[in-house]
Design a protein around this motif. Structure first.
Motif, PDB file in Angstrom:
ATOM      1  N   VAL A 187      -8.816  12.640  -5.720  1.00 12.70           N
ATOM      2  CA  VAL A 187      -7.428  12.590  -5.265  1.00 12.70           C
ATOM      3  C   VAL A 187      -7.101  13.804  -4.399  1.00 12.70           C
ATOM      4  CG1 VAL A 187      -6.543  13.760  -7.335  1.00 12.70           C
ATOM      5  CG2 VAL A 187      -5.031  12.277  -6.026  1.00 12.70           C
ATOM      6  N   ASP A 188      -6.313  13.558  -3.362  1.00 12.31           N
ATOM      7  CA  ASP A 188      -5.771  14.632  -2.527  1.00 12.31           C
ATOM      8  C   ASP A 188      -4.388  14.959  -3.079  1.00 12.31           C
ATOM      9  OD1 ASP A 188      -4.722  16.305  -0.585  1.00 12.31           O
ATOM     10  OD2 ASP A 188      -5.582  15.190   1.083  1.00 12.31           O
ATOM     11  N   THR A 189      -4.228  16.176  -3.615  1.00 11.93           N
ATOM     12  CA  THR A 189      -2.975  16.528  -4.289  1.00 11.93           C
ATOM     13  C   THR A 189      -1.939  17.126  -3.348  1.00 11.93           C
ATOM     14  OG1 THR A 189      -3.885  18.701  -4.877  1.00 11.93           O
ATOM     15  CG2 THR A 189      -4.100  16.925  -6.501  1.00 11.93           C
ATOM     16  N   LEU A 190      -2.221  17.175  -2.042  1.00 15.59           N
ATOM     17  CA  LEU A 190      -1.243  17.724  -1.111  1.00 15.59           C
ATOM     18  C   LEU A 190       0.058  16.930  -1.204  1.00 15.59           C
ATOM     19  CD1 LEU A 190      -0.664  19.745   1.180  1.00 15.59           C
ATOM     20  CD2 LEU A 190      -1.474  18.005   2.785  1.00 15.59           C
ATOM     21  N   TYR A 191       1.088  17.556  -1.761  1.00  9.34           N
ATOM     22  CA  TYR A 191       2.390  16.926  -1.962  1.00  9.34           C
ATOM     23  C   TYR A 191       2.311  15.677  -2.839  1.00  9.34           C
ATOM     24  CZ  TYR A 191       3.089  19.875   2.136  1.00  9.34           C
ATOM     25  OH  TYR A 191       3.091  20.935   3.002  1.00  9.34           O
ATOM     26  N   SER A 192       1.257  15.559  -3.647  1.00  9.84           N
ATOM     27  CA  SER A 192       1.065  14.340  -4.447  1.00  9.84           C
ATOM     28  C   SER A 192       0.568  14.664  -5.854  1.00  9.84           C
ATOM     29  CB  SER A 192       0.065  13.402  -3.748  1.00  9.84           C
ATOM     30  OG  SER A 192       0.477  13.087  -2.450  1.00  9.84           O
ATOM     31  N   ALA A 193       1.134  15.679  -6.479  1.00  9.96           N
ATOM     32  CA  ALA A 193       0.655  16.119  -7.793  1.00  9.96           C
ATOM     33  C   ALA A 193       0.772  15.033  -8.856  1.00  9.96           C
ATOM     34  CB  ALA A 193       1.428  17.365  -8.244  1.00  9.96           C
ATOM     35  N   SER A 194       1.712  14.118  -8.688  1.00 12.28           N
ATOM     36  CA  SER A 194       1.905  13.060  -9.683  1.00 12.28           C
ATOM     37  C   SER A 194       0.682  12.151  -9.801  1.00 12.28           C
ATOM     38  CB  SER A 194       3.141  12.223  -9.338  1.00 12.28           C
ATOM     39  OG  SER A 194       3.079  11.774  -8.003  1.00 12.28           O
ATOM     40  N   LEU A 195      -0.120  12.078  -8.741  1.00 17.03           N
ATOM     41  CA  LEU A 195      -1.315  11.230  -8.785  1.00 17.03           C
ATOM     42  C   LEU A 195      -2.344  11.732  -9.795  1.00 17.03           C
ATOM     43  CD1 LEU A 195      -1.897  10.471  -4.991  1.00 17.03           C
ATOM     44  CD2 LEU A 195      -0.771   9.032  -6.693  1.00 17.03           C
ATOM     45  N   LEU A 196      -2.232  12.986 -10.191  1.00 21.23           N
ATOM     46  CA  LEU A 196      -3.162  13.519 -11.192  1.00 21.23           C
ATOM     47  C   LEU A 196      -3.012  12.808 -12.530  1.00 21.23           C
ATOM     48  CD1 LEU A 196      -2.849  17.321 -10.372  1.00 21.23           C
ATOM     49  CD2 LEU A 196      -4.878  15.889 -10.050  1.00 21.23           C
ATOM     50  N   TYR A 197      -1.875  12.156 -12.738  1.00 22.14           N
ATOM     51  CA  TYR A 197      -1.687  11.415 -13.987  1.00 22.14           C
ATOM     52  C   TYR A 197      -2.702  10.284 -14.125  1.00 22.14           C
ATOM     53  CZ  TYR A 197       0.183   8.324 -17.517  1.00 22.14           C
ATOM     54  OH  TYR A 197       0.302   7.521 -18.628  1.00 22.14           O
ATOM     55  N   LEU A 198      -3.242   9.823 -13.016  1.00 16.37           N
ATOM     56  CA  LEU A 198      -4.219   8.736 -13.067  1.00 16.37           C
ATOM     57  C   LEU A 198      -5.452   9.133 -13.883  1.00 16.37           C
ATOM     58  CD1 LEU A 198      -4.018   7.491  -9.367  1.00 16.37           C
ATOM     59  CD2 LEU A 198      -2.956   6.452 -11.384  1.00 16.37           C
ATOM     60  N   SER A 199      -5.770  10.415 -13.907  1.00 12.59           N
ATOM     61  CA  SER A 199      -6.910  10.862 -14.723  1.00 12.59           C
ATOM     62  C   SER A 199      -6.616  10.691 -16.206  1.00 12.59           C
ATOM     63  CB  SER A 199      -7.247  12.319 -14.415  1.00 12.59           C
ATOM     64  OG  SER A 199      -6.185  13.182 -14.804  1.00 12.59           O
ATOM     65  N   GLU A 200      -5.338  10.820 -16.569  1.00  7.78           N
ATOM     66  CA  GLU A 200      -4.919  10.573 -17.956  1.00  7.78           C
ATOM     67  C   GLU A 200      -4.847   9.073 -18.227  1.00  7.78           C
ATOM     68  OE1 GLU A 200      -3.793  12.969 -20.596  1.00  7.78           O
ATOM     69  OE2 GLU A 200      -5.261  13.989 -19.327  1.00  7.78           O
ATOM     70  N   TYR A 201      -4.316   8.341 -17.273  1.00  7.89           N
ATOM     71  CA  TYR A 201      -4.134   6.904 -17.434  1.00  7.89           C
ATOM     72  C   TYR A 201      -5.468   6.204 -17.678  1.00  7.89           C
ATOM     73  CZ  TYR A 201      -2.529   2.149 -16.336  1.00  7.89           C
ATOM     74  OH  TYR A 201      -2.232   0.807 -16.396  1.00  7.89           O
ATOM     75  N   TYR A 202      -6.485   6.620 -16.905  1.00  8.20           N
ATOM     76  CA  TYR A 202      -7.808   6.008 -17.052  1.00  8.20           C
ATOM     77  C   TYR A 202      -8.738   6.809 -17.969  1.00  8.20           C
ATOM     78  CZ  TYR A 202      -6.665   2.869 -13.162  1.00  8.20           C
ATOM     79  OH  TYR A 202      -6.091   1.909 -12.355  1.00  8.20           O
ATOM     80  N   ASN A 203      -8.264   7.991 -18.401  1.00  6.60           N
ATOM     81  CA  ASN A 203      -9.063   8.873 -19.254  1.00  6.60           C
ATOM     82  C   ASN A 203     -10.413   9.188 -18.606  1.00  6.60           C
ATOM     83  OD1 ASN A 203      -9.692  10.471 -21.499  1.00  6.60           O
ATOM     84  ND2 ASN A 203     -10.607   8.758 -22.611  1.00  6.60           N
ATOM     85  N   ILE A 204     -10.351   9.708 -17.401  1.00  5.27           N
ATOM     86  CA  ILE A 204     -11.558  10.010 -16.626  1.00  5.27           C
ATOM     87  C   ILE A 204     -11.438  11.403 -16.006  1.00  5.27           C
ATOM     88  CG2 ILE A 204     -12.211   7.633 -16.067  1.00  5.27           C
ATOM     89  CD1 ILE A 204     -10.693   7.908 -13.431  1.00  5.27           C
ATOM     90  N   PRO A 205     -12.570  12.029 -15.675  1.00  5.62           N
ATOM     91  CA  PRO A 205     -12.519  13.315 -14.965  1.00  5.62           C
ATOM     92  C   PRO A 205     -12.007  13.132 -13.542  1.00  5.62           C
ATOM     93  CG  PRO A 205     -14.788  12.565 -15.155  1.00  5.62           C
ATOM     94  CD  PRO A 205     -13.958  11.630 -15.987  1.00  5.62           C
ATOM     95  N   VAL A 206     -11.612  14.245 -12.923  1.00  4.15           N
ATOM     96  CA  VAL A 206     -11.026  14.174 -11.588  1.00  4.15           C
ATOM     97  C   VAL A 206     -11.640  15.242 -10.694  1.00  4.15           C
ATOM     98  CG1 VAL A 206      -9.084  15.616 -12.362  1.00  4.15           C
ATOM     99  CG2 VAL A 206      -8.869  14.295 -10.251  1.00  4.15           C
ATOM    100  N   ILE A 207     -11.852  14.868  -9.441  1.00  4.43           N
ATOM    101  CA  ILE A 207     -12.243  15.813  -8.387  1.00  4.43           C
ATOM    102  C   ILE A 207     -11.096  15.879  -7.390  1.00  4.43           C
ATOM    103  CG2 ILE A 207     -13.759  16.151  -6.399  1.00  4.43           C
ATOM    104  CD1 ILE A 207     -16.054  15.038  -7.975  1.00  4.43           C
ATOM    105  N   LEU A 208     -10.701  17.097  -7.035  1.00  4.28           N
ATOM    106  CA  LEU A 208      -9.663  17.262  -6.032  1.00  4.28           C
ATOM    107  C   LEU A 208     -10.294  17.341  -4.641  1.00  4.28           C
ATOM    108  CD1 LEU A 208      -7.358  19.961  -7.686  1.00  4.28           C
ATOM    109  CD2 LEU A 208      -7.316  17.480  -7.949  1.00  4.28           C
ATOM    110  N   TYR A 209      -9.549  16.859  -3.672  1.00  2.98           N
ATOM    111  CA  TYR A 209      -9.975  16.947  -2.271  1.00  2.98           C
ATOM    112  C   TYR A 209      -8.839  17.547  -1.464  1.00  2.98           C
ATOM    113  CZ  TYR A 209     -10.644  15.544   2.572  1.00  2.98           C
ATOM    114  OH  TYR A 209     -10.741  15.555   3.939  1.00  2.98           O
ATOM    115  N   THR A 210      -9.178  18.398  -0.517  1.00  3.71           N
ATOM    116  CA  THR A 210      -8.163  18.901   0.407  1.00  3.71           C
ATOM    117  C   THR A 210      -8.704  18.839   1.827  1.00  3.71           C
ATOM    118  OG1 THR A 210      -6.790  20.798   1.067  1.00  3.71           O
ATOM    119  CG2 THR A 210      -8.919  21.295   0.061  1.00  3.71           C
TER     120      THR A 210
END
Length: 513
Positions: free
Chosen positions: A133-156
């Motif tokens: 996920v690209d968190t630039l102005y989109s921090a709420s998308l990080l919830y998807l890692s909780e929703y699917y219970n999966i690890p996350v890699i950030l991209y910028t």
């Protein structure tokens, strides 16, 4: 078991390990065509490695590839068309940009969660192994890692900065790390450091007091059971940065911060025949003029367009201009306009002499990769700081769009074309960018496997993520030292006062006797 059996099983195990595939969800809801194209390039790399990738963006995608599924946020795209109409209309100072884009980010995230295609994806019960996920102005998308219970890699799409450092605990002392909204070098004067510290502080306050609470409210409005955003905003251990040491100054990086600058560049692709014919027969060389995927040259005021054409008419080189309309009235004979241009392939051609760009990150990476000097005409956001660094590194001239004059533009072009030092520095930077043990594309594939195989790779996280802001800044330690010294001074003062009082009483008593 014979030696041949052992050898066979060893080779088989290696093959199986290398061919392991993952189900990956990649989300880039930011209304930027260049970021969409970069996201497509990334998922193509992963799909080629055998992974099953689902990409979510707000632009249509015509790519047809095995293992690649695209989810088009059509509702989000329609709303964004009204929010981002003409980038030449942006007349904002850096502080206004920070606030307005954080505000737009919250609104865009809400639109994404409301999007019918996004809801359909979330309700599909599809399983994933990893979120990118690209968190630039989109921090709420990080919830998807909780929703699917999966690890996350950030991209910028940038280097590390205010939009990513807080999520991975990366230090960025404003004393020598310039803010992306400021075009300073690492060696700043006192007032530059003061200005840099101020905008860095404002950015931190905006993030923690406005943006994160706003994104938390968005998530909880759709998922009331969601935990507080601070419980999952630091879940990522790896950040993939679309930058490179060849285009930036050295700054601190935590172990999981990885350069992948130029991963979208594909070499040795043939040019379309019409453009190839133009470039092959340009005896004085070619100048490429493109303001990127987001900014449309055709939206410039006609007076500015005529000023640019006037400058081009004085040049002996052929100018190929990315112009989004069918034709450009009044263009001189040495100017060719095209709605779309294969930028990478043009920059790779032997007859390219100069790239006139807007200074976007992807364009700077491409011009450096191919060793082509440039003139930057920055319009907004990070383009000014990118252009400033390009000038500092010696391969570019730079004009801010709002400070444009035909004289400045012509002088910058002629200076870059005639002074061989610009080309020399561009080629030097190209050599630095290309000198890697593995390619950026292979780097992406490696870290995706690494994070999944190591269940999130939490061992790469720094302890700073576990500290509160006052602990991180050692304010509690400073407070303890100040209070301790205050009490010590008070104690010493009391002891001295007591000793003096006792001494005086003794002297008085001796005197009375």
């Amino acid at each position: 078991m014979s030696i041949s059996d052992v050898l066979f099983l060893t080779i088989l195990s290696i093959f199986l390990a290398q061919s392991e595939c993952h189900n990956i969800l990649a989300v880039c809801n930011i209304p930027s065509k260049s970021l969409h194209l970069a996201a497509v390039s990334m998922v193509e790399i992963l799909a080629e490695k055998g992974h099953n990738v689902t990409l979510v963006t707000a632009y249509e995608c015509n790519e047809k590839q095995k293992n690649f599924t695209h989810v088009f946020l059509k509702d989000t795209a329609e709303v964004n068309e009204k929010r981002f109409a003409n980038y030449f209309d942006f007349d904002l100072n850096p502080y206004q940009i920070l606030y307005i884009f954080e505000q737009l980010g919250i609104e865009n995230s809400r639109t994404t969660f409301e999007d019918r295609a996004f809801k359909k994806l979330l309700n599909s019960q599809q399983k994933f192994d990893l979120l990118i996920v690209d968190t630039l102005y989109s921090a709420s998308l990080l919830y998807l890692s909780e929703y699917y219970n999966i690890p996350v890699i950030l991209y910028t799409s940038l280097d590390s900065g205010y939009a990513t450092n807080p999520y991975v605990g990366n230090p960025a002392p404003p004393s020598y790390v310039p803010h992306v909204m400021k075009y300073y070098s690492s060696e700043m004067s006192f007032f530059q450091r003061l200005d840099n510290a101020l905008i860095s502080l404002v950015g931190e306050l905006l993030l923690n007091l406005y943006a994160l609470p706003g994104h938390d409210e968005v998530v909880k409005s759709f998922f009331p059971e969601a935990p507080d955003i601070n419980e999952y905003s630091h879940k990522a251990s790896v950040l993939l940065m679309n930058s490179d040491v060849a285009i930036t100054e050295a700054t601190p990086k935590t172990p999981g911060m990885v350069y992948i600058g130029g991963f979208h560049i594909k070499e040795n692709k043939p040019l379309p025949e019409d453009i190839k014919h133009i470039m092959d027969n340009a005896k004085d060389g070619v100048i490429l003029f493109s303001l990127g995927s987001n900014i449309k040259s055709s939206q410039m005021p006609r007076s500015r367009v005529q000023e640019i054409l006037q400058v081009f008419s004085k040049l002996k080189q052929v100018v190929i201009w990315k112009w989004e309309e069918e034709d450009l009235p009044g263009k001189p004979t040495n100017v060719v306009v095209k709605k779309w241009l294969p930028q990478n392939e043009i920059l790779a051609h032997k007859n390219i002499k100069l790239f006139i760009t807007h200074g976007g990150q992807h364009s700077i990476l491409e011009t450096v990769f191919y060793g082509v000097p440039c003139v930057s005409l920055s319009v907004f956001m990070d383009q000014a700081s990118n252009s400033f660094r390009a000038v500092n590194l010696g391969f570019a001239e730079w004009i801010r769009y709002e400070e444009f004059t035909p004289e400045k533009f012509e002088n910058a072009i002629r200076k870059t074309l005639t002074d061989p030092r610009y080309t020399e520095m561009a080629k030097k930077r190209s050599k630095i960018m290309r000198d890697k043990p593995i390619t950026p594309r292979e780097t992406i594939a490696f870290w995706v496997d690494y994070v999944v195989n190591h269940k999130g790779a939490n061992h790469l996280k720094v302890a700073a993520l576990k500290l509160s802001w006052y602990q991180y800044l050692l304010l509690d330690v400073v407070a303890f030292i100040v209070i301790f010294l205050f009490l010590l001074v008070c104690f010493i003062r009391s002891v001295i006062k007591y000793m003096l009082s006792s001494f005086c009483k003794k002297k008085l008593k001796e005197k009375n006797h």
